[in-house]
Design an enzyme around this catalytic site. Structure first.
Site, PDB file in Angstrom:
ATOM      1  NE  ARG A  62      -4.169  -1.553   0.022  1.00 61.20           N
ATOM      2  CZ  ARG A  62      -5.258  -1.628   0.776  1.00 61.20           C
ATOM      3  NH1 ARG A  62      -5.478  -0.751   1.714  1.00 61.20           N
ATOM      4  NH2 ARG A  62      -6.122  -2.587   0.569  1.00 61.20           N
ATOM      5  NE  ARG A 117      -7.138   5.434   2.065  1.00 56.93           N
ATOM      6  CZ  ARG A 117      -8.070   4.728   2.684  1.00 56.93           C
ATOM      7  NH1 ARG A 117      -9.244   5.234   2.889  1.00 56.93           N
ATOM      8  NH2 ARG A 117      -7.801   3.514   3.121  1.00 56.93           N
ATOM      9  CG  ASP A 159      -8.862  -3.263  -4.449  1.00 56.89           C
ATOM     10  OD1 ASP A 159      -8.337  -2.685  -3.484  1.00 56.89           O
ATOM     11  OD2 ASP A 159      -9.675  -4.199  -4.302  1.00 56.89           O
ATOM     12  CE1 TYR A 191     -13.100  -7.300   1.437  1.00 52.49           C
ATOM     13  CE2 TYR A 191     -11.300  -8.597   0.536  1.00 52.49           C
ATOM     14  CZ  TYR A 191     -11.754  -7.619   1.383  1.00 52.49           C
ATOM     15  OH  TYR A 191     -10.870  -6.948   2.190  1.00 52.49           O
ATOM     16  NE  ARG A 201      -9.043   7.566  -6.368  1.00 51.75           N
ATOM     17  CZ  ARG A 201      -9.480   6.896  -5.302  1.00 51.75           C
ATOM     18  NH1 ARG A 201      -8.666   6.165  -4.609  1.00 51.75           N
ATOM     19  NH2 ARG A 201     -10.750   6.921  -4.961  1.00 51.75           N
TER      20      ARG A 201
HETATM   21  O1  CP3 Z   1       0.110  -1.806  -2.383  1.00 51.96           O
HETATM   22  C1  CP3 Z   1      -0.125  -0.874  -3.191  1.00 51.96           C
HETATM   23  O2  CP3 Z   1       0.331   0.274  -3.034  1.00 51.96           O
HETATM   24  C2  CP3 Z   1      -0.892  -1.178  -4.474  1.00 51.96           C
HETATM   25  C3  CP3 Z   1      -2.286  -0.902  -4.424  1.00 51.96           C
HETATM   26  C4  CP3 Z   1      -3.257  -1.838  -3.723  1.00 51.96           C
HETATM   27  C5  CP3 Z   1      -4.553  -1.418  -3.353  1.00 51.96           C
HETATM   28  N1  CP3 Z   1      -5.249  -2.485  -2.910  1.00 51.96           N
HETATM   29  C6  CP3 Z   1      -5.053  -0.058  -3.503  1.00 51.96           C
HETATM   30  C7  CP3 Z   1      -6.188   0.377  -2.658  1.00 51.96           C
HETATM   31  C8  CP3 Z   1      -3.172  -3.193  -3.422  1.00 51.96           C
HETATM   32  C9  CP3 Z   1      -1.989  -4.148  -3.574  1.00 51.96           C
HETATM   33  C10 CP3 Z   1      -4.446  -3.595  -2.914  1.00 51.96           C
HETATM   34  C11 CP3 Z   1      -4.773  -4.986  -2.551  1.00 51.96           C
HETATM   35  C12 CP3 Z   1      -5.926  -5.236  -1.684  1.00 51.96           C
HETATM   36  N2  CP3 Z   1      -7.185  -4.689  -1.749  1.00 51.96           N
HETATM   37  C13 CP3 Z   1      -5.940  -6.203  -0.663  1.00 51.96           C
HETATM   38  C14 CP3 Z   1      -4.779  -7.086  -0.308  1.00 51.96           C
HETATM   39  C15 CP3 Z   1      -3.806  -6.357   0.525  1.00 51.96           C
HETATM   40  C16 CP3 Z   1      -4.278  -6.124   1.933  1.00 51.96           C
HETATM   41  O3  CP3 Z   1      -4.445  -4.937   2.283  1.00 51.96           O
HETATM   42  O4  CP3 Z   1      -4.445  -7.095   2.666  1.00 51.96           O
HETATM   43  C17 CP3 Z   1      -7.211  -6.204  -0.072  1.00 51.96           C
HETATM   44  C18 CP3 Z   1      -7.667  -7.067   1.083  1.00 51.96           C
HETATM   45  C19 CP3 Z   1      -7.995  -5.244  -0.781  1.00 51.96           C
HETATM   46  C20 CP3 Z   1      -9.420  -4.904  -0.562  1.00 51.96           C
HETATM   47  C21 CP3 Z   1      -9.535  -3.472  -0.173  1.00 51.96           C
HETATM   48  N3  CP3 Z   1      -9.505  -2.447  -1.095  1.00 51.96           N
HETATM   49  C22 CP3 Z   1      -9.601  -2.893   1.130  1.00 51.96           C
HETATM   50  C23 CP3 Z   1      -9.661  -3.675   2.432  1.00 51.96           C
HETATM   51  C24 CP3 Z   1      -9.602  -1.496   0.957  1.00 51.96           C
HETATM   52  C25 CP3 Z   1      -9.536  -0.424   2.023  1.00 51.96           C
HETATM   53  C26 CP3 Z   1     -10.858   0.186   2.348  1.00 51.96           C
HETATM   54  C27 CP3 Z   1     -10.632   1.583   2.886  1.00 51.96           C
HETATM   55  O5  CP3 Z   1     -10.977   2.537   2.173  1.00 51.96           O
HETATM   56  O6  CP3 Z   1     -10.085   1.707   3.988  1.00 51.96           O
HETATM   57  C28 CP3 Z   1      -9.557  -1.244  -0.443  1.00 51.96           C
HETATM   58  C29 CP3 Z   1      -9.519   0.061  -1.119  1.00 51.96           C
HETATM   59  C30 CP3 Z   1      -8.160   0.458  -1.595  1.00 51.96           C
HETATM   60  N4  CP3 Z   1      -7.344  -0.322  -2.348  1.00 51.96           N
HETATM   61  C31 CP3 Z   1      -7.560   1.717  -1.409  1.00 51.96           C
HETATM   62  C32 CP3 Z   1      -6.327   1.676  -2.081  1.00 51.96           C
HETATM   63  C33 CP3 Z   1      -5.311   2.778  -2.231  1.00 51.96           C
HETATM   64  C34 CP3 Z   1      -8.162   2.883  -0.661  1.00 51.96           C
HETATM   65  C35 CP3 Z   1      -9.224   3.500  -1.530  1.00 51.96           C
HETATM   66  C36 CP3 Z   1      -9.066   4.981  -1.709  1.00 51.96           C
HETATM   67  O7  CP3 Z   1      -7.921   5.504  -1.751  1.00 51.96           O
HETATM   68  O8  CP3 Z   1     -10.116   5.627  -1.871  1.00 51.96           O
END
Ligand code: CP3
Length: 361
Positions: A41, A45, A90, A165, A54
């Site tokens: 990640r 953010r 994602d 999910y 974004r």
């Molecule tokens: O690592 C990186 O920098 C690459 C980007 C990345 C994202 N999601 C961007 C994202 C990666 C590798 C993921 C994988 C992902 N997504 C996982 C596996 C990794 C982990 O965290 O265990 C999982 C479980 C998800 C599902 C998911 N997507 C979650 C739990 C969330 C967070 C919800 C929240 O808003 O708190 C997301 C959204 C997400 N994916 C964001 C980002 C940058 C935040 C959304 C935003 O910026 O509006």
């Protein structure tokens, strides 16, 4: 981060490319100039430049725009000097491309309109090919050209975490509906995971064909399972994904959270590198995984919120314990928290490089 012109100056260091980078070398358990570091990640953010770009674009839309994917993926590389980029996307992007109606809700995560609970629901998940995710193909190609010697990590969600999910309809603390389906209807469970393994494998192939230097399979929620259930219900499917990529020759990283009891099994799935969360010291983890695999991890992301001397002591401890492994990629034990000060991340990169630099020759 621009590509240097090959042969522009005979006195220049020969350009070796990402396949010879410290990150790929550590994944292959080969010696390198220093311990490589990147952060799960890292694109997200914690960065003001990410929040700005974004501001008016929904998460899924941003994942489907190659220009935005490229810019967001490059942001942490420029800012921190990390040893690898990870594709901005994602884990639900390929399942959306496979026909599942879903959204990524800010502050919540993926939310599925009609959760998957029956055989007819499983049939709604179509196979995908490059035409379904052409924006990912294009983004990876743009990134590989921009990144030069810095490797790009492709990724996908593993069948169990994706299934959670899809069956729950959104994030879950207990994974109760997922486990009820798994225990109550094993045939349907395996049919669902089989379909998800196909989608995941196809999605990773697209990234491999477009030029990523490594892949990471995220099974973030696998730690919810006992080792016996993991072996019976999950391992065969993750193994099919990881071994299905063997012919690419790319290093494969396999990661989950709360997986202390599963580390050996996760390594057996066919990974070259096993991701470890902060609960298991890397030397202990190596004992469980064995000498044939590198490890990745494992700073607690919350430590980054502590005063610098605490961060520094923890980074040094992890580098020390990582020496027990045949290869170590420094990372967090899970993703960067949004409230993290990005300057602390930059300092961690510098510290990891400084402490781990080995004399040349
Ligand atoms: O690592 C990186 O920098 C690459 C980007 C990345 C994202 N999601 C961007 C994202 C990666 C590798 C993921 C994988 C992902 N997504 C996982 C596996 C990794 C982990 O965290 O265990 C999982 C479980 C998800 C599902 C998911 N997507 C979650 C739990 C969330 C967070 C919800 C929240 O808003 O708190 C997301 C959204 C997400 N994916 C964001 C980002 C940058 C935040 C959304 C935003 O910026 O509006």
């Amino acid at each position: 981060m621009t590509t240097t012109t090959a042969g522009a100056d005979a006195r220049d260091e020969p350009r070796r490319g990402p396949a010879d980078s410290p990150f790929v070398r550590a994944c292959r358990r080969e010696p390198g100039p220093h311990t490589p570091v990147w952060f799960m990640r890292q694109a997200g953010r914690s960065l003001p430049e990410y929040r700005e770009i974004r501001a008016n674009v929904a998460m899924l839309e941003s994942c489907r725009r190659p220009d935005l994917v490229t810019e967001i993926t490059l942001q942490p590389v420029r800012r921190h000097g990390v040893d690898a980029a990870i594709l901005f996307s994602d884990i639900v992007v390929p399942v959306a491309a496979a026909g599942v109606e879903l959204d990524i809700v800010p502050g919540t995560g993926p939310v599925v309109a009609e959760p998957i609970r029956t055989a007819a629901d499983v049939d709604r998940i179509r196979p995908i090919d490059v035409t379904d995710v052409s924006y990912v193909d294009e983004a990876v190609r743009l990134l590989v050209a921009e990144l030069g010697d810095t490797p790009l990590i492709g990724f996908a969600g593993a069948p169990f975490t994706l299934a959670s999910y899809l069956v729950e309809g959104g994030p879950s603390r207990t994974h109760a509906k997922t486990k009820a389906l798994m225990y109550g209807d094993p045939d349907l469970w395996h049919a669902l995971c089989d379909r998800l393994a196909d989608v995941t494998l196809a999605f990773l192939r697209v990234q491999a064909d477009a030029g990523v230097s490594a892949v990471q399979l995220f099974d973030s929620w696998a730690g919810a399972l006992s080792a016996a259930d993991y072996r019976r219900f999950v391992l065969p499917h993750s193994t099919r994904v990881l071994t299905g990529l063997a012919d690419t020759g790319l290093p494969r990283i396999h990661f989950g959270v709360g997986t202390a009891e599963l580390l050996g099994a996760m390594g057996e799935a066919g990974a070259d590198v096993v991701g470890v969360d902060w609960r298991t010291p890397l030397d202990v983890a190596t004992g469980r995984i064995g000498p044939d695999r590198a490890v990745q991890g494992n700073l607690d992301p919350c430590v980054l919120l502590a005063p610098w001397p605490v961060v520094e002591a923890e980074v040094r401890r992890i580098l020390d314990q990582g020496r027990a492994a045949p290869g170590h990629v420094f990372n967090l034990g899970h993703g960067v928290l949004p409230e993290t000060d990005p300057e602390v991340l930059t300092r961690v990169v510098a510290l990891v490089h400084e402490v781990s630099t080995r004399p040349a020759g």
